[in-house]
Structure formats: C-alpha cells, structure tokens
Motif scaffolding. Sequence first.
Motif, PDB file in Angstrom:
ATOM      1  N   TYR A  34      37.058  37.263  40.746  1.00 40.77           N
ATOM      2  CA  TYR A  34      35.777  37.084  40.050  1.00 40.77           C
ATOM      3  C   TYR A  34      35.365  38.371  39.343  1.00 40.77           C
ATOM      4  O   TYR A  34      34.871  38.347  38.223  1.00 40.77           O
ATOM      5  N   GLU A  35      35.568  39.509  39.996  1.00 43.32           N
ATOM      6  CA  GLU A  35      35.208  40.792  39.395  1.00 43.32           C
ATOM      7  C   GLU A  35      36.040  41.071  38.142  1.00 43.32           C
ATOM      8  O   GLU A  35      35.522  41.538  37.136  1.00 43.32           O
ATOM      9  N   ARG A  36      37.324  40.765  38.186  1.00 41.50           N
ATOM     10  CA  ARG A  36      38.207  40.985  37.028  1.00 41.50           C
ATOM     11  C   ARG A  36      37.715  40.250  35.789  1.00 41.50           C
ATOM     12  O   ARG A  36      37.855  40.731  34.677  1.00 41.50           O
ATOM     13  N   TRP A  37      37.186  39.058  35.986  1.00 41.53           N
ATOM     14  CA  TRP A  37      36.724  38.258  34.861  1.00 41.53           C
ATOM     15  C   TRP A  37      35.244  38.454  34.578  1.00 41.53           C
ATOM     16  O   TRP A  37      34.687  37.789  33.718  1.00 41.53           O
ATOM     17  N   GLY A  38      34.616  39.383  35.294  1.00 44.49           N
ATOM     18  CA  GLY A  38      33.226  39.707  35.016  1.00 44.49           C
ATOM     19  C   GLY A  38      32.268  38.574  35.331  1.00 44.49           C
ATOM     20  O   GLY A  38      31.245  38.433  34.663  1.00 44.49           O
ATOM     21  N   VAL A  39      32.594  37.787  36.339  1.00 42.02           N
ATOM     22  CA  VAL A  39      31.768  36.649  36.713  1.00 42.02           C
ATOM     23  C   VAL A  39      31.116  36.941  38.059  1.00 42.02           C
ATOM     24  O   VAL A  39      31.778  37.354  39.000  1.00 42.02           O
ATOM     25  N   SER A  40      29.818  36.731  38.116  1.00 37.42           N
ATOM     26  CA  SER A  40      29.106  36.904  39.376  1.00 37.42           C
ATOM     27  C   SER A  40      28.707  35.529  39.893  1.00 37.42           C
ATOM     28  O   SER A  40      27.801  34.896  39.366  1.00 37.42           O
ATOM     29  N   ALA A  41      29.429  35.076  40.897  1.00 39.30           N
ATOM     30  CA  ALA A  41      29.142  33.787  41.526  1.00 39.30           C
ATOM     31  C   ALA A  41      29.511  33.904  43.005  1.00 39.30           C
ATOM     32  O   ALA A  41      30.485  33.304  43.460  1.00 39.30           O
ATOM     33  N   PRO A  42      28.730  34.708  43.757  1.00 40.82           N
ATOM     34  CA  PRO A  42      29.105  34.970  45.149  1.00 40.82           C
ATOM     35  C   PRO A  42      29.208  33.725  46.022  1.00 40.82           C
ATOM     36  O   PRO A  42      30.065  33.661  46.905  1.00 40.82           O
ATOM     37  N   GLU A  43      28.370  32.730  45.784  1.00 43.41           N
ATOM     38  CA  GLU A  43      28.437  31.509  46.597  1.00 43.41           C
ATOM     39  C   GLU A  43      29.738  30.754  46.335  1.00 43.41           C
ATOM     40  O   GLU A  43      30.380  30.255  47.261  1.00 43.41           O
ATOM     41  N   GLU A  44      30.126  30.679  45.065  1.00 43.88           N
ATOM     42  CA  GLU A  44      31.395  30.047  44.709  1.00 43.88           C
ATOM     43  C   GLU A  44      32.554  30.795  45.349  1.00 43.88           C
ATOM     44  O   GLU A  44      33.457  30.193  45.913  1.00 43.88           O
TER      45      GLU A  44
END
Length: 101
Positions: free
Chosen positions: A76-86
């Motif tokens: 998720y970090e590599r793609w710059g996405v913040s979705a901790p629940e996912e």
Amino acid sequence: LRQRLAQLTPREADTVIQYLVTNFGPGAPAATAVALPSGPGKELVETRCAVCHTLERVTIVKRQKADWDHIVANMYERWGVSAPEEAQTIAGYLAAQFGRN
C-alpha cells in the motif's frame, strides 16, 4: 498513481517497463488459476493483490502474521494508498489462509 509514476527515475521506469513486458507482454507465461478459500478479505485479495501479482505468487509461501502485516502495508505504501482497514483485512485473510505458526 499517475503522480507516483511520474516520480520514477529513468532507471526505475526502465525496471518497471521491463517487469511489465516480461510478466504481462507477448510471450509472458499464462497465469495459473488459483482458487482462494472463502473468508473475510478474499475479495480484496482478488481485486487488490491480483492487480500486480498472480494469486499463485501471493499464496505460495506460508508466512507468519507479522510478515503478512508488513508485506501488505509495504504494498500500500509503494502505491501511495492509505487504506489501513483494507490492509488489515487483507493481511488477516492471508495469515488465516496462508499463515505459518
């Protein structure tokens, strides 16, 4: 995603392009169909993880829960996405189905 890709150096861009050609271009090996077991997070693994990886690659190695947590958070970090629940749902599913004690 577009902004993230624009930040690549020419060498990084070449690496990404080579990876895509090798794994998804003409002559790339056919993906092996992997049927995931039912459980909370299955659909997320099929829709999120399979964007970049075959499901076989995702599921072939048994890992400890802490390892799955780290790997999924890193993706998720590599793609710059913040979705901790996912990310937690995916890591929990992978640990439950493909975990190692």
